[in-house]
Design a protein around this motif. Sequence first.
Motif, PDB file in Angstrom:
ATOM      1  N   LEU A   1      -3.922   0.918  -6.639  1.00 41.39           N
ATOM      2  CA  LEU A   1      -4.060   1.137  -5.068  1.00 41.39           C
ATOM      3  C   LEU A   1      -5.133   0.372  -4.398  1.00 41.39           C
ATOM      4  O   LEU A   1      -5.159  -0.077  -3.449  1.00 41.39           O
TER       5      LEU A   1
ATOM      6  N   ASP B   1       1.204   6.514  -7.102  1.00 41.89           N
ATOM      7  CA  ASP B   1       0.125   7.512  -7.262  1.00 41.89           C
ATOM      8  C   ASP B   1       0.451   8.849  -6.994  1.00 41.89           C
ATOM      9  O   ASP B   1      -0.016   9.783  -7.824  1.00 41.89           O
TER      10      ASP B   1
ATOM     11  N   ARG C   1      -5.413  -2.596  -1.686  1.00 42.93           N
ATOM     12  CA  ARG C   1      -6.047  -2.432  -0.396  1.00 42.93           C
ATOM     13  C   ARG C   1      -6.962  -3.366  -0.232  1.00 42.93           C
ATOM     14  O   ARG C   1      -7.215  -3.772   1.016  1.00 42.93           O
TER      15      ARG C   1
ATOM     16  N   CYS D   1       2.359   1.702  -3.548  1.00 43.59           N
ATOM     17  CA  CYS D   1       1.493   2.180  -4.434  1.00 43.59           C
ATOM     18  C   CYS D   1       1.077   3.824  -4.049  1.00 43.59           C
ATOM     19  O   CYS D   1       0.696   4.693  -4.934  1.00 43.59           O
ATOM     20  N   ILE D   2       0.858   4.123  -3.018  1.00 48.93           N
ATOM     21  CA  ILE D   2       0.597   5.449  -2.469  1.00 48.93           C
ATOM     22  C   ILE D   2       1.691   6.350  -2.853  1.00 48.93           C
ATOM     23  O   ILE D   2       1.290   7.534  -3.552  1.00 48.93           O
TER      24      ILE D   2
ATOM     25  N   ILE E   1       0.904  -1.134   0.067  1.00 44.69           N
ATOM     26  CA  ILE E   1      -0.040   0.033  -0.004  1.00 44.69           C
ATOM     27  C   ILE E   1       0.809   1.234   0.087  1.00 44.69           C
ATOM     28  O   ILE E   1       0.615   2.209  -0.841  1.00 44.69           O
ATOM     29  N   ASP E   2       1.918   1.072   0.954  1.00 47.29           N
ATOM     30  CA  ASP E   2       2.641   2.402   0.833  1.00 47.29           C
ATOM     31  C   ASP E   2       3.481   2.702  -0.556  1.00 47.29           C
ATOM     32  O   ASP E   2       3.692   3.697  -0.830  1.00 47.29           O
TER      33      ASP E   2
ATOM     34  N   THR F   1      -2.559   3.718 -11.469  1.00 52.84           N
ATOM     35  CA  THR F   1      -2.235   4.030 -10.067  1.00 52.84           C
ATOM     36  C   THR F   1      -3.206   3.912  -9.291  1.00 52.84           C
ATOM     37  O   THR F   1      -3.111   3.211  -8.272  1.00 52.84           O
ATOM     38  N   GLN F   2      -4.495   4.348  -9.598  1.00 56.53           N
ATOM     39  CA  GLN F   2      -5.648   4.320  -8.715  1.00 56.53           C
ATOM     40  C   GLN F   2      -6.097   2.935  -8.616  1.00 56.53           C
ATOM     41  O   GLN F   2      -6.428   2.452  -7.489  1.00 56.53           O
TER      42      GLN F   2
ATOM     43  N   CYS G   1      -1.382  -8.313  -8.832  1.00 51.17           N
ATOM     44  CA  CYS G   1      -2.165  -8.470  -7.813  1.00 51.17           C
ATOM     45  C   CYS G   1      -3.528  -9.505  -7.878  1.00 51.17           C
ATOM     46  O   CYS G   1      -3.781 -10.160  -6.965  1.00 51.17           O
TER      47      CYS G   1
END
Length: 209
Positions: free
Chosen positions: A119, A31, A123, A27-28, A24-25, A115-116, A194
């Motif tokens: 993310l 993004d 999650r 991908c943030i 997550i970090d 990227t969204q 993913c």
Amino acid sequence: MFKRLLPQETSFFEFFEQTTKLAIDACIEIDAIAVNPEEMTVRACRIEQIEHDADEVTHRCIDALHATFITPIDRAHIHQLIKRIDDIIDTVDSTSGRIKLYQLKDFYPEVRQLTQVLLAQVRQIDAAVRYLPHLSKKGEEINACCLAVYQHEREADEVLRVALADLFSNTKDPIHIIKWKEVFERLERATDRCQEVANIISGIVIEAS
């Protein structure tokens, strides 16, 4: 002596949660690059550090797997899951590395779309992993998370198709095409990673049912 073969303090679920948090970090950060390309250098360095941290967690998990006699889920699933989550982070790192190497600045809107999607996927994976310790009661919730990952991956496929069609139709510079094609495809590949993680998690649920 037999008890020494059963390190009760080892929690493979914690290793999974640590890597999904790092995913997550990462991908943030990528993004954020899509939103503010001028932050590329700083953000890419952060992703590189996250990738190193994820490698460390993965190595510790595999070492624990070798040292543990009884595991909460199938040993092969533990190995596959930790490695595939790490692969997501590796792919994000390689993508940000290419963006940094090519010094890309004028981003296409499809970059942020990808990227969204990515993310959102990680999650969902994080949520699924947090349900795993309660597998017998949370199978439906885990499957719902995996289904969401699959749906997002199909979105990414469509975004990639549109992005490449636009790139080839409206760009004459072959070097520009090569650079952006690679970035788009690496981002989409991360969404495929993913999906691979979701497949493994689904397999764990099926085996436990």
